[in-house]
Motif scaffolding. Structure first.
Motif, short mmCIF file in Angstrom:
data_model
loop_
_atom_site.label_atom_id
_atom_site.label_comp_id
_atom_site.label_asym_id
_atom_site.label_seq_id
_atom_site.Cartn_x
_atom_site.Cartn_y
_atom_site.Cartn_z
N ASP A 128 24.40 56.62 72.15
CA ASP A 128 24.95 57.45 73.20
C ASP A 128 24.25 58.79 73.24
O ASP A 128 23.71 59.26 72.25
CB ASP A 128 26.45 57.68 72.97
CG ASP A 128 27.27 56.45 73.31
OD1 ASP A 128 26.70 55.50 73.89
OD2 ASP A 128 28.47 56.44 72.99
N ASP B 193 25.86 61.56 73.90
CA ASP B 193 26.87 62.62 73.81
C ASP B 193 27.06 63.20 72.42
O ASP B 193 28.04 63.88 72.16
CB ASP B 193 28.20 62.08 74.34
CG ASP B 193 28.65 60.84 73.58
OD1 ASP B 193 27.97 60.46 72.62
OD2 ASP B 193 29.69 60.27 73.96
N GLN C 271 27.99 61.77 69.84
CA GLN C 271 29.04 61.12 69.04
C GLN C 271 28.42 60.23 67.97
O GLN C 271 28.99 60.05 66.91
CB GLN C 271 29.98 60.32 69.94
CG GLN C 271 30.84 61.23 70.82
CD GLN C 271 32.04 60.50 71.41
OE1 GLN C 271 31.94 59.89 72.47
NE2 GLN C 271 33.16 60.56 70.72
N ARG D 243 33.43 64.32 70.70
CA ARG D 243 32.59 64.80 71.80
C ARG D 243 32.84 66.29 71.99
O ARG D 243 33.99 66.72 72.16
CB ARG D 243 32.97 64.02 73.06
CG ARG D 243 32.02 64.21 74.20
CD ARG D 243 32.60 63.54 75.42
NE ARG D 243 31.83 62.40 75.88
CZ ARG D 243 30.72 62.49 76.57
NH1 ARG D 243 30.21 63.65 76.85
NH2 ARG D 243 30.11 61.40 76.98
#
Ligand code: UDP
Ligand code: MG
Length: 350
Positions: A120, A122, A124, A226
């Motif tokens: 991802d 983001d 995370q 996040r």
């Protein structure tokens, strides 16, 4: 945990036609990191920095592919900035938002690495875990799936539905993993290149891979909250995942012979129709009941029609299946621009 290879099962969504492969053959990097990006302007620079903290230390040549899935914020500008300064960074930009699966597929199509690691954008997922995945892969596995053992997401809308969905998928698919939804995984190129994905199905790749004879392992990976931007998903994804699971199960068992499933249902309906009819006749002539006093005439008519419908649906599915297997594969996305990608798809086009 062992992952048995169901050798009799055909690959469900793996296409018979080879996937469109934009990547240069042979001399690609060893590692391709594939990162779908949808409105992650505050994350991409940080992620790139973190990747550069860990990737060079792995001692393998690498490329980083960002797929801008129709972001409406400054994500693409940031990505273009990164790619301008680093040729190992490649960017594919979609004309609009096609979803995480499509972005992932685009990344895989353009990846040249021998090992493909999606993650991802983001922050995370922890780039520090990539080395662990690769080490596990080197033990002889074809797919290593991340398990967000200590997952930092919303409890009610994400963790609990996800826990139930993972159990269900494990039981139905027979491939036992704790966390199908974790984006951070590592695939050998051969396993992932020809798999066709739709809907939320990227999470089922380890299942297809197992069906195709691959060895699948799972290791615990870090997961962070996040900090920038917002999650694109809520509880509704769970329903999509369950529906996809029905599709996967259907395709795995009946993709090449749908008439067997529908035909079976059709025959059971005919049997029910026949029994209702026979019972009706017995009641009429044995017990002098009139047809008006019993629902059996309606039931037998209904089951008969249902049976006809099932058989016809099976035949239609057979035609569909042939079209699916014999026609040329179509892409599930359109690329607007690509950066640092030679051949075929460079430059502005649509
Ligand atoms: N993503 C994407 N297209 C979408 C939705 C999400 O490319 O339509 C990307 C997103 O930018 C992120 C990854 O997919 O890199 C996972 O999304 P998100 O963090 O929202 O999912 P969650 O972690 O909450 O399950
Ligand atoms: Mg996320």
């Amino acid at each position: 945990m062992t992952y048995q290879v169901a050798s009799q099962t055909p690959p469900a969504v793996a296409s018979t036609a080879p996937a469109q492969d934009f990547s240069p053959a042979g001399d690609g990097p060893q590692l391709s990191i594939v990162i779908p990006v949808f409105n992650e302007e505050d994350n991409v620079d940080r992620l790139y920095a973190r990747l550069l903290d860990t990737l060079p230390a792995l001692g393998r040549s690498f490329e980083i592919l960002f797929i801008d899935d129709g972001s409406s914020d400054g994500s693409y500008a940031r990505l273009a900035g990164i790619a301008a300064a680093d040729r190992r960074v490649k960017v594919v930009r979609f004309v609009r938002n096609f979803g995480q699966t499509a972005a992932l597929v685009a990344g895989i199509d353009h990846a040249a690495g021998q090992v493909i690691v999606p993650m991802d954008a983001d922050l995370q997922n922890d780039p520090g875990d990539i080395g662990l995945l690769l080490a596990k892969l080197d033990e002889g596995y074809d797919v290593v799936s991340g398990w967000r053992k200590d997952r930092k997401d919303e409890l009610v809308t994400r963790l609990i539905p996800s826990w139930m969905a993972n159990k269900l998928i494990s039981v139905i698919s027979g491939v036992r993993l704790h966390d199908y939804g974790c984006s951070l995984k590592a695939y050998r190129r051969a396993v992932i290149k020809d798999v066709r994905l739709y809907g939320e199905m990227h999470r089922f790749v380890p299942i297809y891979a197992t069906w195709m004879g691959a060895r699948v392992a799972e290791i615990a990976v870090n997961h962070q909250e996040r900090r920038f931007g917002r999650s694109k998903y809520g509880i509704s994804r769970t329903f999509k995942v369950v529906l996809d699971l029905v599709t996967v199960k259907f395709l795995s068992e009946y993709a090449t012979k749908p008439i067997y499933l529908f035909g079976q249902a059709g025959f059971w309906s005919f049997a029910a129709a026949f029994l209702s009819f026979a019972w009706m006749v017995v009641l009429k002539y044995g017990y002098h009941t009139t047809f008006i006093e019993t629902p059996l005439p309606v039931l037998s008519a209904m089951f008969f029609m249902l049976g006809v419908q099932f058989i016809l649906m099976g035949l239609l599915a057979e035609i569909q299946m042939r079209t699916y297997h014999e026609s040329q594969g179509k892409r599930i996305y359109m690329v607007r621009t690509t950066i640092n990608i030679e051949g075929g798809s460079g430059g502005e086009h649509r």
